[in-house]
Scaffold this active site. Structure first.
Site, PDB file in Angstrom:
ATOM      1  NE  ARG A  45      -4.114   6.387  -7.730  1.00  0.00           N
ATOM      2  CZ  ARG A  45      -4.056   6.204  -6.411  1.00  0.00           C
ATOM      3  NH1 ARG A  45      -3.886   7.241  -5.605  1.00  0.00           N
ATOM      4  NH2 ARG A  45      -4.158   4.994  -5.897  1.00  0.00           N
ATOM      5  NE  ARG A  54      -8.351   0.690   4.973  1.00  0.00           N
ATOM      6  CZ  ARG A  54      -8.039   1.974   5.126  1.00  0.00           C
ATOM      7  NH1 ARG A  54      -8.169   2.560   6.303  1.00  0.00           N
ATOM      8  NH2 ARG A  54      -7.592   2.693   4.111  1.00  0.00           N
ATOM      9  CG  ASP A 110      -2.059   0.956   1.129  1.00  0.00           C
ATOM     10  OD1 ASP A 110      -2.295   1.481   0.022  1.00  0.00           O
ATOM     11  OD2 ASP A 110      -2.729   1.186   2.143  1.00  0.00           O
ATOM     12  CG  ASN A 131      -7.400  -2.574  -6.235  1.00  0.00           C
ATOM     13  OD1 ASN A 131      -6.493  -3.369  -5.964  1.00  0.00           O
ATOM     14  ND2 ASN A 131      -7.726  -1.581  -5.418  1.00  0.00           N
ATOM     15  CD1 TRP A 132     -12.438  -5.734 -10.403  1.00  0.00           C
ATOM     16  CD2 TRP A 132     -11.459  -5.127 -12.319  1.00  0.00           C
ATOM     17  NE1 TRP A 132     -11.786  -6.841 -10.903  1.00  0.00           N
ATOM     18  CE2 TRP A 132     -11.180  -6.500 -12.086  1.00  0.00           C
ATOM     19  CE3 TRP A 132     -10.936  -4.533 -13.477  1.00  0.00           C
ATOM     20  CZ2 TRP A 132     -10.409  -7.280 -12.947  1.00  0.00           C
ATOM     21  CZ3 TRP A 132     -10.174  -5.310 -14.342  1.00  0.00           C
ATOM     22  CH2 TRP A 132      -9.919  -6.656 -14.078  1.00  0.00           C
TER      23      TRP A 132
HETATM   24  C1  FPP Z   1      -1.948  -0.009  -3.369  1.00  0.00           C
HETATM   25  O1  FPP Z   1      -1.484   1.326  -3.316  1.00  0.00           O
HETATM   26  C2  FPP Z   1      -1.378  -0.700  -4.532  1.00  0.00           C
HETATM   27  C3  FPP Z   1      -2.092  -1.315  -5.521  1.00  0.00           C
HETATM   28  C4  FPP Z   1      -3.562  -1.363  -5.510  1.00  0.00           C
HETATM   29  C5  FPP Z   1      -1.436  -1.961  -6.695  1.00  0.00           C
HETATM   30  C6  FPP Z   1      -0.221  -2.785  -6.405  1.00  0.00           C
HETATM   31  C7  FPP Z   1       0.404  -3.199  -7.687  1.00  0.00           C
HETATM   32  C8  FPP Z   1       1.729  -3.189  -7.968  1.00  0.00           C
HETATM   33  C9  FPP Z   1       2.764  -2.859  -6.972  1.00  0.00           C
HETATM   34  C10 FPP Z   1       2.205  -3.476  -9.364  1.00  0.00           C
HETATM   35  C11 FPP Z   1       2.168  -4.866  -9.889  1.00  0.00           C
HETATM   36  C12 FPP Z   1       2.550  -5.955  -8.974  1.00  0.00           C
HETATM   37  C13 FPP Z   1       3.482  -6.941  -9.202  1.00  0.00           C
HETATM   38  C14 FPP Z   1       3.491  -8.107  -8.269  1.00  0.00           C
HETATM   39  C15 FPP Z   1       4.484  -6.919 -10.291  1.00  0.00           C
HETATM   40  P1  FPP Z   1      -2.519   2.515  -3.559  1.00  0.00           P
HETATM   41  O2  FPP Z   1      -2.594   2.773  -5.021  1.00  0.00           O
HETATM   42  O3  FPP Z   1      -3.819   2.176  -2.903  1.00  0.00           O
HETATM   43  O4  FPP Z   1      -1.807   3.709  -2.815  1.00  0.00           O
HETATM   44  P2  FPP Z   1      -2.500   4.903  -2.036  1.00  0.00           P
HETATM   45  O5  FPP Z   1      -3.236   4.289  -0.867  1.00  0.00           O
HETATM   46  O6  FPP Z   1      -1.340   5.733  -1.588  1.00  0.00           O
HETATM   47  O7  FPP Z   1      -3.392   5.603  -3.005  1.00  0.00           O
END
Ligand code: FPP
Length: 248
Positions: free
Chosen positions: A40, A201, A27, A75-76
């Protein structure tokens, strides 16, 4: 892991009491990018490099399983641009893995409902699955279109279908039997779950499997998470008194 890194860890970490399975909610990619005035997607790109670095470190330590939350069933809801960027990073990772996992004796496994994933990415998943079957070493588990509740509901459906077909009986179901219907079948439960970025969480991650996991939260954003941050998480884990509901 370099020789000097191992020496640095040696006085602080008990290599004989490492968790077999570490799970991570990656995260903070979005906030990391925002702090730098970047889109992002730039955070996810660096986040995917962090995943490679931490997976290598876990493998070098002799940890058997690393499970990461790459894309949740929720996440979609993000923009098409962001979803597309995450899928491209996964594709890129799988293409690289296909080239190197045999040499490194690495296994990859996917948890989640892959029926909703683009056919091109699914084909790559199938290719890495086929290679993984021949491998015996470190296993990275990637949660993709994964939700803990969704996993449990899909397991219940499959179990109910087996009952209807006369193959199983509801009265005789045990926790161990039920676990065989989950995406995580055969994978030991994670002893340690790490969530960086200051959020505390579970966000629908490994709901069944986390029953006795130790949780570790830290403020570091995932793209900044490094071997030192992993070491601190393991040190914290090794200080815990795990009783599993009993008394020591
Ligand atoms: C959460 O941070 C992260 C994600 C929903 C995506 C994670 C995906 C990757 C790291 C890339 C692909 C993975 C691999 C295994 C190669 P957030 O976007 O919710 O961050 P924020 O809370 O700061 O907005």
């Amino acid at each position: 892991m370099t020789q000097s890194m191992r020496q640095d860890w040696a006085g602080q970490v008990d290599f004989d009491r490492l968790p077999r399975h570490i799970a991570i909610i990656m995260d903070g990619n979005g906030r990391w990018a925002k702090q730098r005035g970047l889109p992002r997607t730039a955070g996810h790109k660096v986040g995917s490099e962090t995943f490679r670095k931490i997976a290598t470190c876990c493998r070098d330590l002799g940890i058997e399983h690393l499970t990461v939350y790459a894309f949740s069933t929720e996440n979609w809801k993000r923009s098409e641009d962001e979803v597309g960027a995450i899928m491209r990073l996964l594709k890129q990772y799988l293409l690289e893995a296909i080239e190197s996992m045999e040499r490194d004796n690495i296994r990859l496994r996917f948890l989640g409902d892959l029926s909703a994933i683009a056919p091109e990415l699914r084909k790559l998943v199938e290719r890495t699955n086929a290679i993984s079957e021949r491998m015996t070493g470190f296993q990275a588990n990637i949660c993709l279109n994964y939700g803990g509740r969704d996993e449990i509901v899909r397991a219940v459906r499959a179990f109910a279908a087996d009952c209807a077909a006369g193959k199983k009986s509801a009265e005789e179901l045990t926790e161990q039997d039920f676990a065989c219907y989950l995406d995580s079948r055969g994978i030991p439960d994670p002893e340690l779950i790490i969530r960086p970025s200051g959020e505390e969480r579970i966000s629908n991650f490994l709901l069944w499997q986390c029953a006795y996991s130790e949780f570790y939260f830290c403020d570091t954003l995932w793209p900044d998470f490094d071997e030192e941050a992993l070491k601190q998480a393991i040190i914290s884990y090794q200080r815990r008194d795990r009783r599993f509901g009993g008394v020591k």
